[in-house]
Design an enzyme around this catalytic site. Structure first.
Site, short mmCIF file in Angstrom:
data_model
loop_
_atom_site.label_atom_id
_atom_site.label_comp_id
_atom_site.label_asym_id
_atom_site.label_seq_id
_atom_site.Cartn_x
_atom_site.Cartn_y
_atom_site.Cartn_z
N GLY A 106 14.64 -11.43 -17.86
CA GLY A 106 13.79 -12.31 -17.54
C GLY A 106 13.99 -13.78 -18.27
CG ASP A 108 9.53 -14.42 -17.82
OD1 ASP A 108 10.79 -13.99 -17.87
OD2 ASP A 108 8.66 -14.33 -17.32
CB THR A 187 -16.49 4.59 -11.26
OG1 THR A 187 -16.76 6.08 -10.76
CG2 THR A 187 -14.99 4.48 -11.01
#
Length: 256
Positions: A106, A108, A187
């Site tokens: 990548g 970046d 949760t």
């Protein structure tokens, strides 16, 4: 002559980030004077036009999102305040790469490594942590070469994956400013705990493993950057340096 005033663009997987530099000095790794961003999937062209200054400036770009890059390049051809559009390719970036397929890394990641290479002490290697859609933990050798690293999903990316790949777990939007308890009482709290503390632990362990494999006498300098770095950095148990806009600084150095 080195260019001193210009715009850098980081075309990411989920957002396109712009930064304007004025009177950039490579030896000081000058920070940008202004930034702007929009979603890679719903370009805010009017917002971009409002952000641009009146005089034309050259643009220097790194991209990991091909369609967003194509749209941006098309815009640059009709916007008179864009005086040039350079989309960097791997051979144009000023860093050596000791990997078999450098063209697959990548851009970046390489730009952030260029900035770290410039900022580090020259006899020490560097580790670069960039936290956003993905979290990357990359290594620069003491000789200044990009030698690879680790890629893991960012916290929000992991949250989407849990919702998409399970039947009962919901898509959650959680406030990263709030430190979750380790023991979730429901949760949502359990998901928040796992996503946050799991990312903290993964980054710490990746840094340790990368540092060990660098195998140098001097410990690496560790640079943190990216949109989510402020949530992860306080939980690292080793010396780190937080540097804003590390990718843009690397692109700016490449522009010289």
């Amino acid at each position: 002559m080195p260019v001193e005033s210009f715009i850098t663009v980081d075309v990411g997987n989920t957002r396109v980030h712009f930064a304007r530099f004025e009177n950039f000095k490579a030896d000081e790794a000058t920070a940008p004077v202004s930034t702007f961003s929009y979603s890679a999937y719903s370009s805010d062209i009017q917002g971009l036009r409002d952000w641009l200054v009146e005089r034309p400036l050259p643009w220097f770009v790194v991209s990991v999102h091909r369609s967003a890059l194509a749209s941006l390049e098309a815009f640059s051809k009709i916007e008179p305040r864009v005086s040039g559009f350079t989309s960097f390719k791997h051979p144009q970036l000023p860093i050596s790469i000791t990997l078999e397929s450098p063209e697959k890394i990548g851009l970046d990641r390489l730009a952030a490594a260029i900035a770290a290479n410039h900022l580090r002490e020259k006899d020490r290697p560097a580790i670069v942590v960039d936290a956003g859609t993905a979290i990357t933990v990359d290594a620069v050798s003491a000789e200044g070469a990009f030698v690879g690293g680790a890629i893991l999903p960012g916290m929000r990316t992991s949250a989407r994956a849990l919702a998409e790949q399970t039947d009962a777990l919901p898509q959650i939007t959680f406030d990263l400013e709030v430190q979750p308890t380790a023991i979730g009482k429901n949760t949502l709290e359990a998901m928040h705990s796992g996503l946050f503390w799991g990312s903290v632990g993964a980054v710490r362990e990746a840094i340790r493993r990368v540092s060990a494999e660098l195998g140098t006498d001097k410990s690496p300098q560790i640079f943190f950057s990216g949109g989510d770095v402020k949530y992860l950095a306080p939980w690292m148990d080793m010396p780190i340096e937080t540097v804003d806009h590390l990718v843009h600084r690397g692109v700016a150095l490449a522009a010289q």
